[in-house]
Design a protein around this motif. Structure first.
Motif, PDB file in Angstrom:
ATOM      1  N   ILE A 525       0.821  -1.218   0.000  1.00  0.00           N
ATOM      2  CA  ILE A 525       0.000   0.000   0.000  1.00  0.00           C
ATOM      3  C   ILE A 525       0.852   1.264   0.000  1.00  0.00           C
ATOM      4  O   ILE A 525       0.355   2.370   0.173  1.00  0.00           O
ATOM      5  N   GLY A 526       2.150   1.091  -0.220  1.00  0.00           N
ATOM      6  CA  GLY A 526       2.979   2.262  -0.503  1.00  0.00           C
ATOM      7  C   GLY A 526       3.494   3.023   0.699  1.00  0.00           C
ATOM      8  O   GLY A 526       3.815   4.206   0.581  1.00  0.00           O
ATOM      9  N   VAL A 527       3.594   2.372   1.870  1.00  0.00           N
ATOM     10  CA  VAL A 527       4.162   3.074   3.026  1.00  0.00           C
ATOM     11  C   VAL A 527       5.660   3.262   2.785  1.00  0.00           C
ATOM     12  O   VAL A 527       6.378   2.278   2.610  1.00  0.00           O
ATOM     13  N   PRO A 528       6.148   4.490   2.756  1.00  0.00           N
ATOM     14  CA  PRO A 528       7.543   4.698   2.343  1.00  0.00           C
ATOM     15  C   PRO A 528       8.569   4.238   3.366  1.00  0.00           C
ATOM     16  O   PRO A 528       9.669   3.853   2.989  1.00  0.00           O
ATOM     17  N   TRP A 529       8.231   4.302   4.666  1.00  0.00           N
ATOM     18  CA  TRP A 529       9.233   3.984   5.682  1.00  0.00           C
ATOM     19  C   TRP A 529       8.686   2.959   6.663  1.00  0.00           C
ATOM     20  O   TRP A 529       7.590   3.117   7.184  1.00  0.00           O
ATOM     21  N   ALA A 530       9.477   1.905   6.901  1.00  0.00           N
ATOM     22  CA  ALA A 530       9.107   0.907   7.899  1.00  0.00           C
ATOM     23  C   ALA A 530      10.133   0.985   9.024  1.00  0.00           C
ATOM     24  O   ALA A 530      11.338   0.913   8.788  1.00  0.00           O
ATOM     25  N   VAL A 531       9.618   1.159  10.239  1.00  0.00           N
ATOM     26  CA  VAL A 531      10.491   1.297  11.401  1.00  0.00           C
ATOM     27  C   VAL A 531      10.386   0.029  12.231  1.00  0.00           C
ATOM     28  O   VAL A 531       9.289  -0.354  12.640  1.00  0.00           O
ATOM     29  N   ASN A 550      14.081   0.572  -2.028  1.00  0.00           N
ATOM     30  CA  ASN A 550      15.318  -0.176  -2.278  1.00  0.00           C
ATOM     31  C   ASN A 550      15.689  -1.108  -1.129  1.00  0.00           C
ATOM     32  O   ASN A 550      16.776  -1.670  -1.112  1.00  0.00           O
ATOM     33  N   GLN A 551      14.800  -1.234  -0.142  1.00  0.00           N
ATOM     34  CA  GLN A 551      15.006  -2.119   1.004  1.00  0.00           C
ATOM     35  C   GLN A 551      16.238  -1.754   1.829  1.00  0.00           C
ATOM     36  O   GLN A 551      16.654  -2.500   2.693  1.00  0.00           O
ATOM     37  N   GLN A 552      16.836  -0.619   1.531  1.00  0.00           N
ATOM     38  CA  GLN A 552      17.999  -0.190   2.303  1.00  0.00           C
ATOM     39  C   GLN A 552      17.564   0.093   3.739  1.00  0.00           C
ATOM     40  O   GLN A 552      16.474   0.615   3.970  1.00  0.00           O
ATOM     41  N   GLN A 553      18.448  -0.248   4.686  1.00  0.00           N
ATOM     42  CA  GLN A 553      18.071  -0.121   6.087  1.00  0.00           C
ATOM     43  C   GLN A 553      19.161   0.568   6.873  1.00  0.00           C
ATOM     44  O   GLN A 553      20.340   0.296   6.678  1.00  0.00           O
ATOM     45  N   ILE A 554      18.772   1.469   7.782  1.00  0.00           N
ATOM     46  CA  ILE A 554      19.754   2.126   8.638  1.00  0.00           C
ATOM     47  C   ILE A 554      19.266   2.099  10.069  1.00  0.00           C
ATOM     48  O   ILE A 554      18.076   1.921  10.316  1.00  0.00           O
ATOM     49  N   ARG A 555      20.187   2.307  10.985  1.00  0.00           N
ATOM     50  CA  ARG A 555      19.820   2.335  12.399  1.00  0.00           C
ATOM     51  C   ARG A 555      19.995   3.757  12.912  1.00  0.00           C
ATOM     52  O   ARG A 555      21.026   4.382  12.693  1.00  0.00           O
ATOM     53  N   VAL A 556      18.945   4.289  13.558  1.00  0.00           N
ATOM     54  CA  VAL A 556      19.025   5.657  14.072  1.00  0.00           C
ATOM     55  C   VAL A 556      18.418   5.722  15.471  1.00  0.00           C
ATOM     56  O   VAL A 556      17.551   4.915  15.810  1.00  0.00           O
ATOM     57  N   PRO A 557      18.861   6.695  16.282  1.00  0.00           N
ATOM     58  CA  PRO A 557      18.229   6.907  17.575  1.00  0.00           C
ATOM     59  C   PRO A 557      16.767   7.315  17.376  1.00  0.00           C
ATOM     60  O   PRO A 557      16.447   8.050  16.438  1.00  0.00           O
ATOM     61  N   THR A 558      15.905   6.842  18.253  1.00  0.00           N
ATOM     62  CA  THR A 558      14.473   7.097  18.110  1.00  0.00           C
ATOM     63  C   THR A 558      14.145   8.588  18.027  1.00  0.00           C
ATOM     64  O   THR A 558      13.329   9.013  17.213  1.00  0.00           O
ATOM     65  N   GLU A 559      14.816   9.390  18.874  1.00  0.00           N
ATOM     66  CA  GLU A 559      14.502  10.831  18.901  1.00  0.00           C
ATOM     67  C   GLU A 559      14.826  11.472  17.553  1.00  0.00           C
ATOM     68  O   GLU A 559      14.099  12.323  17.058  1.00  0.00           O
ATOM     69  N   LYS A 560      15.958  11.039  16.979  1.00  0.00           N
ATOM     70  CA  LYS A 560      16.367  11.601  15.693  1.00  0.00           C
ATOM     71  C   LYS A 560      15.332  11.250  14.621  1.00  0.00           C
ATOM     72  O   LYS A 560      14.940  12.095  13.818  1.00  0.00           O
ATOM     73  N   LEU A 561      14.878   9.999  14.663  1.00  0.00           N
ATOM     74  CA  LEU A 561      13.869   9.575  13.691  1.00  0.00           C
ATOM     75  C   LEU A 561      12.611  10.428  13.831  1.00  0.00           C
ATOM     76  O   LEU A 561      12.068  10.924  12.843  1.00  0.00           O
ATOM     77  N   ILE A 562      12.154  10.631  15.076  1.00  0.00           N
ATOM     78  CA  ILE A 562      10.928  11.387  15.285  1.00  0.00           C
ATOM     79  C   ILE A 562      11.071  12.808  14.752  1.00  0.00           C
ATOM     80  O   ILE A 562      10.162  13.331  14.097  1.00  0.00           O
ATOM     81  N   ASN A 567       9.808  16.724  10.451  1.00  0.00           N
ATOM     82  CA  ASN A 567      10.244  17.640   9.381  1.00  0.00           C
ATOM     83  C   ASN A 567      10.025  17.077   7.988  1.00  0.00           C
ATOM     84  O   ASN A 567      10.428  17.685   6.998  1.00  0.00           O
ATOM     85  N   ARG A 568       9.405  15.932   7.922  1.00  0.00           N
ATOM     86  CA  ARG A 568       9.131  15.299   6.622  1.00  0.00           C
ATOM     87  C   ARG A 568      10.401  15.083   5.800  1.00  0.00           C
ATOM     88  O   ARG A 568      10.381  15.236   4.576  1.00  0.00           O
ATOM     89  N   ASP A 569      11.506  14.759   6.443  1.00  0.00           N
ATOM     90  CA  ASP A 569      12.701  14.481   5.631  1.00  0.00           C
ATOM     91  C   ASP A 569      13.414  13.222   6.115  1.00  0.00           C
ATOM     92  O   ASP A 569      14.629  13.193   6.313  1.00  0.00           O
ATOM     93  N   VAL A 570      12.620  12.172   6.276  1.00  0.00           N
ATOM     94  CA  VAL A 570      13.204  10.887   6.655  1.00  0.00           C
ATOM     95  C   VAL A 570      14.258  10.464   5.633  1.00  0.00           C
ATOM     96  O   VAL A 570      15.283   9.881   5.985  1.00  0.00           O
ATOM     97  N   SER A 571      14.035  10.816   4.389  1.00  0.00           N
ATOM     98  CA  SER A 571      14.960  10.371   3.341  1.00  0.00           C
ATOM     99  C   SER A 571      16.372  10.907   3.578  1.00  0.00           C
ATOM    100  O   SER A 571      17.336  10.282   3.156  1.00  0.00           O
ATOM    101  N   SER A 572      16.497  12.036   4.273  1.00  0.00           N
ATOM    102  CA  SER A 572      17.833  12.597   4.481  1.00  0.00           C
ATOM    103  C   SER A 572      18.649  11.767   5.480  1.00  0.00           C
ATOM    104  O   SER A 572      19.836  11.986   5.635  1.00  0.00           O
ATOM    105  N   LEU A 573      18.008  10.828   6.163  1.00  0.00           N
ATOM    106  CA  LEU A 573      18.748   9.959   7.076  1.00  0.00           C
ATOM    107  C   LEU A 573      19.630   8.975   6.315  1.00  0.00           C
ATOM    108  O   LEU A 573      20.601   8.460   6.848  1.00  0.00           O
ATOM    109  N   PHE A 574      19.284   8.731   5.075  1.00  0.00           N
ATOM    110  CA  PHE A 574      20.008   7.695   4.313  1.00  0.00           C
ATOM    111  C   PHE A 574      21.232   8.252   3.601  1.00  0.00           C
ATOM    112  O   PHE A 574      21.286   9.429   3.318  1.00  0.00           O
TER     113      PHE A 574
END
Length: 574
Positions: A525-531, A550-562, A567-574
């Motif tokens: 159903i097109g959810v862009p990010w799976a946590v 692309n199934q790429q996966q990274i590990r981030v602190p929860t606060e940073k993710l939130i 800010n609607r820029d989860v993509s910048s984490l990658f």
RNA sequence: GCGCCUGUAGUGAAGGGGUUAUCACAAGAGGUUUCCAACCUCUUGUCCCGGGUUCAAAUCCCGGCGGGCGCACCA
């Protein structure tokens, strides 16, 4: 995998996952009506919000909202009542259908005004033959009511009305307030999104031809002597698009060209239309339509809507072929002038200030009341108004003045004074022209889904990813506890409530089945990010974030993710 | 509106007058302790609606409603 079945797989996915359903299904369903389900309704709302934002961020465009129930008089003036209430006759020999009034063209002064029985009697008495097969075996004419009639008020005292066939009329009704809102300065525009209704003869193709549909229209009011748009167009190296111009026009054919070139070469005839073509293209690409599957087609003179003087369709290629999804029309002053004539208002105009005031001097005959009064007594008023309505100055005085009732009176030099009026004219009133882009939201949603629907069977054959743009995804984030116990369930719940608290962000939590299955469900159903909340999350407060495409996966602190979600820029984490 | 085809769990299909309608996937409960649709046990749920034929209809016939395609229509 035959391509024809992709349509079936897409349609069943949409039902299975709660995007779009046939309406009223337990009562047998109704053709041409659909429901958006829990996933689809969010996608639809986001498409509409993106659309409103796209236009209102331009600065001189505002949003309005009008009733869907519209009095008949409005739709008479707009031409919809006349155009939509045609009678059709069917040839019983070859089953072709024709407009009854067209069959008797030339046999009656105003065929369009006739009722069904009059049309039938004219058709039979003149022995009209079928233009296709030549037989003269006609069915009774039937009215084609493409608008849904209704009544405002109870019983026979009710006022005739229709469900609106377009939102545009509501915006024309609001023109006087818009003109004031924009401080009496053109150009400006208004957008409106909402339902429109057309009682289609045969709705087809799923959500492509509906009887109740979501539309989004923009009415842009301009001064026809100073049409904006040329300066807003992209530079020469701008996007190249396919444009199919009027086959009966000056530059027929299929062009691959930028919007600016199309305007400069006269393929697009109007700068404001050209500008809206480009901004329409930009919007569609912005919400995830494939730019290579967009083309623009100019209407031939013969297929133009009754109100439009120039019209382009924006067509999008999908499983149903090229489908018209946006119509961009130069409606000129048709609607405003017609409403002015039918309603008697003079508020549907704009003031055009001259750059420098124009000096005008003219001679006028000014009636001299103290002389005219005693002489003409009760007819004096009539005489005074007849004098002031004179179009020219009589060559000699005394002269004979014609009154309204046809009688004539002699006007002598004592009764009038010849004055020379000097003055400056600072501007003039005119009826604005309207450029209208009209979007079929349901058709656009269909094509967004169509273009996002990707089947690329990794190891299993039919793995579906809906590569929706983040602007229109049903959920922004899926939260997946790796195990639904050992504290991961609790941590996931608390992360869920943190993310749910963010305004405008949709999240879901999925803890059933294997992790791979949950990724697959989110992808479909097109959810862009799976946590994913896993063992490490319990000890170090980090989570993994997975990119849908692309199934790429990274590990981030929860606060940073939130904060990135905020800010609607989860993509910048990658 | 016409013609042809068509309608069986949420989805996709099998069954075509005769016990309790079948299968896969999905969904729910439990187990397994797992990062890409794994597995095991159990469970829920289906013949579009209405008439007719028949001892008996999901099955045959008629009509309606819905869907697909073609013709026509399509601000």
């Amino acid at each position: 995998m035959p391509e024809s079945r992709r349509l079936d797989r897409l349609t069943s996915m949409m039902r299975r996952r709660g995007i779009v359903f046939p309406s009223f299904e337990i009562y047998g369903g109704v053709a041409g009506l659909v429901d958006y389900g829990p996933v689809g309704a969010t996608i639809k709302r986001k498409v509409i919000e993106s659309w409103i934002d796209h236009w209102t961020s331009w600065g001189d465009i505002v949003e309005v909202d009008s009733p869907t129930i519209t009095p008949k008089s409005v739709l008479v003036a707009s031409g919809h009542v006349g155009e939509f209430n045609d009678y059709m006759s069917e040839c019983l020999s070859c089953n072709s259908a024709f407009r009854s009034d067209h069959l008797i063209e030339g046999l009656h002064e105003n065929p369009d005004s006739l009722g069904g029985e009059e049309l039938d009697s004219l058709i039979s008495s003149n022995d009209i033959s079928c233009p296709k097969c030549g037989e003269s075996d006609w069915s009774d004419s039937r009215p084609m009511n493409l608008m849904f009639p209704t009544t405002i008020g109870a019983m026979s005292s009710g006022r005739e009305a229709y469900m609106r066939p377009e939102t545009a009329q509501g915006m024309f009704m609001l023109y006087p307030s818009l003109y004031r809102h924009f401080k009496q300065k053109l150009p400006f525009g208004a957008v409106q999104t909402g339902r429109g209704y057309r009682n289609e003869i045969s709705p087809r193709q799923g959500m492509i031809r509906l009887r109740e549909f979501n539309m989004a229209e923009l009415e842009y009011f301009i001064d026809p002597e100073d049409p904006p748009g040329r300066n807003e167009l992209g530079e020469n190296e701008g996007t190249m698009v396919e444009m199919i111009s009027d086959p009966e026009g000056e530059y027929p054919g299929d062009h691959r060209i930028s919007f600016r070139d199309a305007l400069d070469r006269g393929i697009v005839r109007h700068p404001t239309v050209a500008s809206f073509l480009e901004r329409t293209y930009d919007f569609l690409v912005k919400i995830g339509i494939d730019g290579d599957k967009i083309r623009f087609r100019q209407h031939a003179g013969s297929e133009m809507a009754h109100y439009a003087s120039d019209c382009w369709d924006c067509e999008i290629l999908g499983e149903y072929g090229w489908i018209e999804c946006v119509g961009i029309a130069n409606r000129t002053c048709h609607d405003l002038e017609s409403h002015e004539a039918h309603s008697g208002t003079n508020l549907l105009r704009a003031w055009r200030q001259f750059e420098t005031p124009r000096k005008v001097s003219r001679e006028v005959l000014s009636p001299n009341g103290s002389v005219i009064g005693p002489i003409f007594r009760q007819r004096a008023g009539e005489v005074v108004s007849a004098i002031s309505e004179l179009s020219g100055i009589p060559s000699s005085i005394p002269f004979l003045l014609s009154l309204e009732d046809g009688s004539e009176v002699e006007i002598t030099s004592e009764m009038v004074t010849l004055k020379k009026e000097e003055g400056n004219v600072h501007g003039e009133w005119f009826t604005p022209h309207v450029i209208e882009p009209a979007f079929g939201i349901d058709r656009i949603i269909w094509h967004v889904l169509d273009h996002a629907f990707t089947e690329d069977g990794k190891e299993s054959e039919d793995y579906v990813t809906l590569r929706l743009n983040e602007k229109v995804c049903p959920y922004d984030v899926s939260i997946l506890p790796l195990f639904d116990k050992d504290g991961m369930d609790v941590l996931a719940e608390s992360l869920l409530s943190d993310v749910l608290a963010i305004r405008g962000i949709q999240v879901n939590l999925d803890s059933t089945g294997s992790i791979g299955k949950r990724y697959a469900r989110a992808d479909e159903i097109g959810v862009p990010w799976a946590v994913t909340v896993d063992h490490s999350s319990l000890t170090d407060g980090t989570v993994t974030v997975r990119n849908r495409d692309n199934q790429q996966q990274i590990r981030v602190p929860t606060e940073k993710l939130i904060s990135h979600i905020e800010n609607r820029d989860v993509s910048s984490l990658f």
